[in-house]
Design an enzyme around this catalytic site. Structure first.
Site, PDB file in Angstrom:
ATOM      1  N   ASN A  40       0.801  -1.235   0.000  1.00  0.00           N
ATOM      2  CA  ASN A  40       0.000   0.000   0.000  1.00  0.00           C
ATOM      3  C   ASN A  40       0.829   1.278   0.000  1.00  0.00           C
ATOM      4  O   ASN A  40       0.307   2.364  -0.195  1.00  0.00           O
ATOM      5  CB  ASN A  40      -0.922   0.020   1.219  1.00  0.00           C
ATOM      6  CG  ASN A  40      -2.010  -1.025   1.113  1.00  0.00           C
ATOM      7  OD1 ASN A  40      -2.383  -1.444   0.007  1.00  0.00           O
ATOM      8  ND2 ASN A  40      -2.513  -1.477   2.246  1.00  0.00           N
ATOM      9  N   LYS A  42       3.777   4.158  -1.014  1.00  0.00           N
ATOM     10  CA  LYS A  42       4.182   4.834  -2.245  1.00  0.00           C
ATOM     11  C   LYS A  42       5.503   4.274  -2.753  1.00  0.00           C
ATOM     12  O   LYS A  42       6.393   3.969  -1.959  1.00  0.00           O
ATOM     13  CB  LYS A  42       4.349   6.321  -1.972  1.00  0.00           C
ATOM     14  CG  LYS A  42       4.930   7.108  -3.135  1.00  0.00           C
ATOM     15  CD  LYS A  42       5.007   8.570  -2.792  1.00  0.00           C
ATOM     16  CE  LYS A  42       5.892   9.325  -3.771  1.00  0.00           C
ATOM     17  NZ  LYS A  42       5.405   9.305  -5.152  1.00  0.00           N
ATOM     18  N   LYS A  44       5.836   2.065  -5.869  1.00  0.00           N
ATOM     19  CA  LYS A  44       5.803   0.908  -6.777  1.00  0.00           C
ATOM     20  C   LYS A  44       6.100   1.307  -8.219  1.00  0.00           C
ATOM     21  O   LYS A  44       7.012   0.776  -8.853  1.00  0.00           O
ATOM     22  CB  LYS A  44       4.438   0.213  -6.680  1.00  0.00           C
ATOM     23  CG  LYS A  44       4.127  -0.268  -5.262  1.00  0.00           C
ATOM     24  CD  LYS A  44       2.730  -0.820  -5.123  1.00  0.00           C
ATOM     25  CE  LYS A  44       1.636   0.218  -5.143  1.00  0.00           C
ATOM     26  NZ  LYS A  44       1.637   1.102  -3.957  1.00  0.00           N
ATOM     27  N   THR A  45       5.325   2.268  -8.711  1.00  0.00           N
ATOM     28  CA  THR A  45       5.511   2.696 -10.100  1.00  0.00           C
ATOM     29  C   THR A  45       6.838   3.443 -10.263  1.00  0.00           C
ATOM     30  O   THR A  45       7.539   3.273 -11.257  1.00  0.00           O
ATOM     31  CB  THR A  45       4.315   3.560 -10.545  1.00  0.00           C
ATOM     32  OG1 THR A  45       3.135   2.753 -10.460  1.00  0.00           O
ATOM     33  CG2 THR A  45       4.485   4.067 -11.962  1.00  0.00           C
ATOM     34  N   THR A  46       7.180   4.233  -9.259  1.00  0.00           N
ATOM     35  CA  THR A  46       8.468   4.950  -9.290  1.00  0.00           C
ATOM     36  C   THR A  46       9.628   3.967  -9.425  1.00  0.00           C
ATOM     37  O   THR A  46      10.548   4.192 -10.222  1.00  0.00           O
ATOM     38  CB  THR A  46       8.666   5.740  -7.979  1.00  0.00           C
ATOM     39  OG1 THR A  46       7.459   6.399  -7.640  1.00  0.00           O
ATOM     40  CG2 THR A  46       9.786   6.745  -8.108  1.00  0.00           C
ATOM     41  N   ARG A  54      17.252   2.525 -15.818  1.00  0.00           N
ATOM     42  CA  ARG A  54      18.477   1.737 -15.646  1.00  0.00           C
ATOM     43  C   ARG A  54      18.736   0.879 -16.879  1.00  0.00           C
ATOM     44  O   ARG A  54      19.842   0.870 -17.423  1.00  0.00           O
ATOM     45  CB  ARG A  54      18.311   0.863 -14.402  1.00  0.00           C
ATOM     46  CG  ARG A  54      19.510   0.083 -14.014  1.00  0.00           C
ATOM     47  CD  ARG A  54      19.277  -0.620 -12.694  1.00  0.00           C
ATOM     48  NE  ARG A  54      19.509   0.256 -11.552  1.00  0.00           N
ATOM     49  CZ  ARG A  54      19.342  -0.113 -10.292  1.00  0.00           C
ATOM     50  NH1 ARG A  54      18.913  -1.326  -9.996  1.00  0.00           N
ATOM     51  NH2 ARG A  54      19.598   0.712  -9.311  1.00  0.00           N
ATOM     52  N   PHE A  95      -8.746   4.362 -17.640  1.00  0.00           N
ATOM     53  CA  PHE A  95      -9.584   3.949 -16.520  1.00  0.00           C
ATOM     54  C   PHE A  95      -9.488   4.966 -15.389  1.00  0.00           C
ATOM     55  O   PHE A  95      -8.419   5.412 -15.036  1.00  0.00           O
ATOM     56  CB  PHE A  95      -9.055   2.591 -16.048  1.00  0.00           C
ATOM     57  CG  PHE A  95      -9.664   2.078 -14.790  1.00  0.00           C
ATOM     58  CD1 PHE A  95     -10.678   1.133 -14.838  1.00  0.00           C
ATOM     59  CD2 PHE A  95      -9.217   2.515 -13.551  1.00  0.00           C
ATOM     60  CE1 PHE A  95     -11.230   0.643 -13.679  1.00  0.00           C
ATOM     61  CE2 PHE A  95      -9.766   2.036 -12.388  1.00  0.00           C
ATOM     62  CZ  PHE A  95     -10.779   1.097 -12.455  1.00  0.00           C
ATOM     63  N   TRP A  97     -11.223   5.924 -11.375  1.00  0.00           N
ATOM     64  CA  TRP A  97     -12.038   5.378 -10.283  1.00  0.00           C
ATOM     65  C   TRP A  97     -13.472   5.873 -10.396  1.00  0.00           C
ATOM     66  O   TRP A  97     -14.404   5.186 -10.026  1.00  0.00           O
ATOM     67  CB  TRP A  97     -11.464   5.778  -8.923  1.00  0.00           C
ATOM     68  CG  TRP A  97     -10.053   5.364  -8.742  1.00  0.00           C
ATOM     69  CD1 TRP A  97      -8.958   6.176  -8.698  1.00  0.00           C
ATOM     70  CD2 TRP A  97      -9.548   4.027  -8.608  1.00  0.00           C
ATOM     71  NE1 TRP A  97      -7.813   5.431  -8.536  1.00  0.00           N
ATOM     72  CE2 TRP A  97      -8.151   4.110  -8.473  1.00  0.00           C
ATOM     73  CE3 TRP A  97     -10.143   2.772  -8.587  1.00  0.00           C
ATOM     74  CZ2 TRP A  97      -7.337   2.990  -8.334  1.00  0.00           C
ATOM     75  CZ3 TRP A  97      -9.338   1.653  -8.437  1.00  0.00           C
ATOM     76  CH2 TRP A  97      -7.959   1.769  -8.312  1.00  0.00           C
ATOM     77  N   GLU A 132       0.413  -1.479 -12.795  1.00  0.00           N
ATOM     78  CA  GLU A 132      -0.950  -1.593 -12.237  1.00  0.00           C
ATOM     79  C   GLU A 132      -1.718  -2.793 -12.789  1.00  0.00           C
ATOM     80  O   GLU A 132      -2.947  -2.812 -12.777  1.00  0.00           O
ATOM     81  CB  GLU A 132      -1.781  -0.298 -12.458  1.00  0.00           C
ATOM     82  CG  GLU A 132      -1.042   1.021 -12.309  1.00  0.00           C
ATOM     83  CD  GLU A 132      -0.555   1.334 -10.909  1.00  0.00           C
ATOM     84  OE1 GLU A 132      -0.880   0.581  -9.986  1.00  0.00           O
ATOM     85  OE2 GLU A 132       0.198   2.307 -10.754  1.00  0.00           O
TER      86      GLU A 132
END
Ligand code: ATP
Ligand code: MG
Length: 200
Positions: A40, A42, A44-46, A54, A95, A97, A132
Protein backbone atom coordinates in the site's frame (compact mmCIF):
# COMPACT_ATOMS: atom_id res chain seq x y z
CA UNK A 1 41.15 2.67 22.32
CA UNK A 2 40.71 4.14 18.88
CA UNK A 3 42.98 1.47 17.48
CA UNK A 4 40.95 -1.26 19.15
CA UNK A 5 37.79 0.11 17.58
CA UNK A 6 39.45 0.14 14.19
CA UNK A 7 40.54 -3.47 14.60
CA UNK A 8 37.04 -4.51 15.57
CA UNK A 9 35.58 -2.71 12.58
CA UNK A 10 38.11 -4.35 10.28
CA UNK A 11 37.29 -7.83 11.59
CA UNK A 12 33.58 -7.19 11.20
CA UNK A 13 34.07 -5.99 7.63
CA UNK A 14 36.21 -9.01 6.75
CA UNK A 15 33.51 -11.30 8.10
CA UNK A 16 30.85 -9.46 6.12
CA UNK A 17 32.95 -9.65 2.96
CA UNK A 18 33.39 -13.43 3.36
CA UNK A 19 29.64 -13.78 3.82
CA UNK A 20 28.82 -11.65 0.75
CA UNK A 21 31.47 -13.39 -1.36
CA UNK A 22 30.00 -16.78 -0.49
CA UNK A 23 26.57 -15.62 -1.51
CA UNK A 24 27.85 -14.09 -4.76
CA UNK A 25 29.50 -17.39 -5.56
CA UNK A 26 26.24 -19.26 -5.02
CA UNK A 27 24.24 -16.83 -7.19
CA UNK A 28 25.37 -18.04 -10.56
CA UNK A 29 22.13 -18.64 -12.41
CA UNK A 30 21.51 -16.04 -15.10
CA UNK A 31 18.11 -15.39 -16.61
CA UNK A 32 15.41 -12.75 -16.81
CA UNK A 33 13.48 -12.15 -13.60
CA UNK A 34 9.91 -11.64 -12.54
CA UNK A 35 9.62 -8.81 -10.04
CA UNK A 36 6.48 -7.74 -8.24
CA UNK A 37 6.28 -4.34 -6.54
CA UNK A 38 3.20 -4.39 -4.35
CA UNK A 39 1.85 -3.15 -1.01
CA UNK A 40 0.00 0.00 0.00
CA UNK A 41 2.94 2.35 0.33
CA UNK A 42 4.18 4.83 -2.24
CA UNK A 43 6.95 3.83 -4.62
CA UNK A 44 5.80 0.91 -6.78
CA UNK A 45 5.51 2.70 -10.10
CA UNK A 46 8.47 4.95 -9.29
CA UNK A 47 10.65 1.88 -8.71
CA UNK A 48 9.48 0.37 -11.99
CA UNK A 49 10.38 3.52 -13.95
CA UNK A 50 13.69 3.66 -12.12
CA UNK A 51 14.46 0.21 -13.46
CA UNK A 52 13.28 1.26 -16.94
CA UNK A 53 15.79 4.11 -16.84
CA UNK A 54 18.48 1.74 -15.65
CA UNK A 55 17.87 -0.70 -18.52
CA UNK A 56 17.67 2.08 -21.12
CA UNK A 57 20.96 3.38 -19.76
CA UNK A 58 22.65 0.27 -21.13
CA UNK A 59 20.82 0.52 -24.44
CA UNK A 60 18.38 -2.32 -23.77
CA UNK A 61 14.91 -2.30 -25.28
CA UNK A 62 12.06 -1.72 -22.88
CA UNK A 63 8.28 -1.95 -23.11
CA UNK A 64 5.94 -0.35 -20.59
CA UNK A 65 2.23 -1.13 -20.46
CA UNK A 66 0.15 1.18 -18.28
CA UNK A 67 -3.03 -0.52 -17.20
CA UNK A 68 -4.64 2.35 -15.34
CA UNK A 69 -3.15 5.76 -15.67
CA UNK A 70 -3.38 6.11 -19.42
CA UNK A 71 -4.68 9.63 -19.56
CA UNK A 72 -2.90 10.81 -16.45
CA UNK A 73 0.25 12.83 -16.69
CA UNK A 74 3.42 10.87 -16.15
CA UNK A 75 6.72 12.71 -15.88
CA UNK A 76 8.85 9.63 -16.55
CA UNK A 77 7.00 8.90 -19.77
CA UNK A 78 7.49 12.54 -20.87
CA UNK A 79 11.19 12.45 -20.12
CA UNK A 80 11.93 9.12 -21.80
CA UNK A 81 9.46 9.32 -24.71
CA UNK A 82 12.06 10.13 -27.35
CA UNK A 83 14.28 7.19 -26.45
CA UNK A 84 13.91 4.94 -29.48
CA UNK A 85 14.48 1.89 -27.29
CA UNK A 86 11.36 2.56 -25.24
CA UNK A 87 7.78 1.82 -26.21
CA UNK A 88 4.85 2.72 -23.98
CA UNK A 89 1.31 1.41 -24.37
CA UNK A 90 -1.50 2.87 -22.31
CA UNK A 91 -5.02 1.70 -21.72
CA UNK A 92 -7.11 3.53 -24.28
CA UNK A 93 -10.01 4.78 -22.19
CA UNK A 94 -7.85 5.80 -19.28
CA UNK A 95 -9.58 3.95 -16.52
CA UNK A 96 -10.55 6.21 -13.64
CA UNK A 97 -12.04 5.38 -10.28
CA UNK A 98 -14.99 7.70 -10.96
CA UNK A 99 -16.18 6.43 -14.31
CA UNK A 100 -16.05 2.70 -13.94
CA UNK A 101 -17.83 1.11 -16.82
CA UNK A 102 -17.13 -2.60 -16.69
CA UNK A 103 -17.66 -3.30 -20.35
CA UNK A 104 -15.58 -0.47 -21.81
CA UNK A 105 -12.88 -0.89 -19.18
CA UNK A 106 -12.64 -4.61 -19.81
CA UNK A 107 -12.46 -4.03 -23.57
CA UNK A 108 -9.74 -1.39 -23.13
CA UNK A 109 -7.83 -3.71 -20.85
CA UNK A 110 -8.03 -6.60 -23.30
CA UNK A 111 -6.85 -4.32 -26.08
CA UNK A 112 -3.75 -3.16 -24.27
CA UNK A 113 -3.11 -6.72 -23.07
CA UNK A 114 -2.63 -7.65 -26.74
CA UNK A 115 0.30 -5.20 -26.76
CA UNK A 116 1.63 -6.75 -23.56
CA UNK A 117 1.46 -10.20 -25.12
CA UNK A 118 3.47 -8.99 -28.13
CA UNK A 119 6.18 -7.70 -25.80
CA UNK A 120 6.15 -10.95 -23.83
CA UNK A 121 7.10 -13.02 -26.89
CA UNK A 122 9.73 -10.62 -28.24
CA UNK A 123 13.28 -11.68 -27.32
CA UNK A 124 14.57 -8.22 -28.27
CA UNK A 125 12.68 -6.69 -25.35
CA UNK A 126 14.92 -6.89 -22.29
CA UNK A 127 12.46 -5.45 -19.79
CA UNK A 128 8.66 -5.33 -19.73
CA UNK A 129 6.76 -3.30 -17.14
CA UNK A 130 3.11 -4.15 -16.54
CA UNK A 131 2.15 -1.15 -14.43
CA UNK A 132 -0.95 -1.59 -12.24
CA UNK A 133 -1.67 -5.00 -13.76
CA UNK A 134 -2.75 -6.38 -10.38
CA UNK A 135 -6.05 -4.47 -10.54
CA UNK A 136 -6.96 -6.02 -13.89
CA UNK A 137 -6.81 -9.44 -12.24
CA UNK A 138 -8.67 -8.21 -9.18
CA UNK A 139 -11.53 -6.79 -11.25
CA UNK A 140 -11.61 -9.87 -13.45
CA UNK A 141 -10.75 -7.94 -16.62
CA UNK A 142 -7.87 -10.33 -17.20
CA UNK A 143 -7.68 -13.99 -16.38
CA UNK A 144 -4.84 -15.16 -14.10
CA UNK A 145 -4.28 -18.25 -16.23
CA UNK A 146 -3.75 -16.13 -19.36
CA UNK A 147 -1.30 -13.87 -17.57
CA UNK A 148 0.62 -16.76 -16.01
CA UNK A 149 0.92 -18.53 -19.35
CA UNK A 150 2.29 -15.41 -21.07
CA UNK A 151 4.79 -14.87 -18.25
CA UNK A 152 5.88 -18.50 -18.20
CA UNK A 153 6.51 -18.61 -21.95
CA UNK A 154 8.36 -15.30 -22.22
CA UNK A 155 11.94 -15.30 -23.57
CA UNK A 156 14.42 -16.60 -20.99
CA UNK A 157 16.44 -13.37 -20.89
CA UNK A 158 13.43 -11.11 -20.47
CA UNK A 159 12.67 -9.46 -17.14
CA UNK A 160 9.13 -8.44 -16.19
CA UNK A 161 8.05 -6.02 -13.49
CA UNK A 162 4.45 -6.05 -12.29
CA UNK A 163 3.19 -3.27 -10.03
CA UNK A 164 0.03 -2.68 -8.05
CA UNK A 165 -1.61 -3.40 -4.73
CA UNK A 166 -3.18 -6.72 -3.75
CA UNK A 167 -1.09 -8.85 -6.07
CA UNK A 168 -2.70 -12.19 -6.92
CA UNK A 169 -1.35 -15.09 -4.83
CA UNK A 170 -0.39 -17.06 -7.95
CA UNK A 171 1.57 -14.10 -9.33
CA UNK A 172 3.50 -13.89 -6.09
CA UNK A 173 4.17 -17.63 -6.26
CA UNK A 174 5.81 -17.13 -9.68
CA UNK A 175 7.87 -14.07 -8.75
CA UNK A 176 11.64 -14.11 -8.21
CA UNK A 177 11.61 -10.83 -6.32
CA UNK A 178 8.73 -9.39 -4.34
CA UNK A 179 8.95 -5.99 -2.74
CA UNK A 180 6.12 -4.91 -0.54
CA UNK A 181 6.04 -1.14 -0.15
CA UNK A 182 4.78 -0.56 3.34
CA UNK A 183 2.80 2.56 4.05
CA UNK A 184 4.19 3.99 7.23
CA UNK A 185 2.69 7.38 6.42
CA UNK A 186 1.34 9.03 3.30
CA UNK A 187 0.94 12.76 2.79
CA UNK A 188 -2.38 12.22 1.03
CA UNK A 189 -3.89 10.99 4.28
CA UNK A 190 -2.78 14.24 5.91
CA UNK A 191 -4.78 16.15 3.33
CA UNK A 192 -1.86 16.93 1.03
CA UNK A 193 -2.51 16.97 -2.69
CA UNK A 194 -0.60 14.73 -5.12
CA UNK A 195 2.32 16.76 -6.42
CA UNK A 196 3.41 17.14 -10.02
CA UNK A 197 6.87 15.76 -10.66
CA UNK A 198 6.79 13.94 -7.30
CA UNK A 199 3.67 11.79 -7.36
CA UNK A 200 3.16 11.64 -11.14
P1 ATP B 1 4.20 6.07 -7.20
O1 ATP B 1 3.60 6.18 -8.58
O2 ATP B 1 4.34 7.39 -6.54
O3 ATP B 1 5.44 5.23 -7.17
P2 ATP B 1 2.65 3.81 -6.34
O4 ATP B 1 2.79 3.27 -7.71
O5 ATP B 1 3.31 3.04 -5.24
O6 ATP B 1 3.13 5.29 -6.28
P3 ATP B 1 -0.22 3.73 -6.63
O7 ATP B 1 -1.05 2.88 -5.76
O8 ATP B 1 -0.05 3.34 -8.04
O9 ATP B 1 1.17 3.95 -5.88
O10 ATP B 1 -0.78 5.19 -6.50
C1 ATP B 1 -0.83 6.11 -7.51
C2 ATP B 1 -0.85 7.52 -6.96
O11 ATP B 1 -1.26 7.57 -5.61
C3 ATP B 1 0.52 8.19 -6.96
O12 ATP B 1 0.32 9.55 -7.20
C4 ATP B 1 1.05 7.97 -5.58
O13 ATP B 1 1.95 8.98 -5.16
C5 ATP B 1 -0.21 8.02 -4.76
N1 ATP B 1 -0.10 7.09 -3.63
C6 ATP B 1 0.76 6.07 -3.47
N2 ATP B 1 0.62 5.45 -2.30
C7 ATP B 1 -0.40 6.09 -1.68
C8 ATP B 1 -1.05 5.96 -0.40
N3 ATP B 1 -0.68 5.02 0.45
N4 ATP B 1 -2.07 6.80 -0.11
C9 ATP B 1 -2.43 7.76 -0.98
N5 ATP B 1 -1.88 7.95 -2.20
C10 ATP B 1 -0.87 7.14 -2.54
MG1 MG C 1 1.52 2.82 -9.22
Amino acid sequence: MNNERQQRHKRAMQKLKRHVDERIEKANEERGLLLVFTGNGKGKTTAAWGTVTRALGYGYRVGVVQFIKGVWECGERERLADDAHLQVHTMATGFTWETQNRETDKAACEKVWVEAEKLLVDPDIYLVVLDELTYMLKFGYLDIGTVKRALAHRPAEQTVIITGRNAHRELLDMADTITEMQETRHAFNLGLKARRGIDY
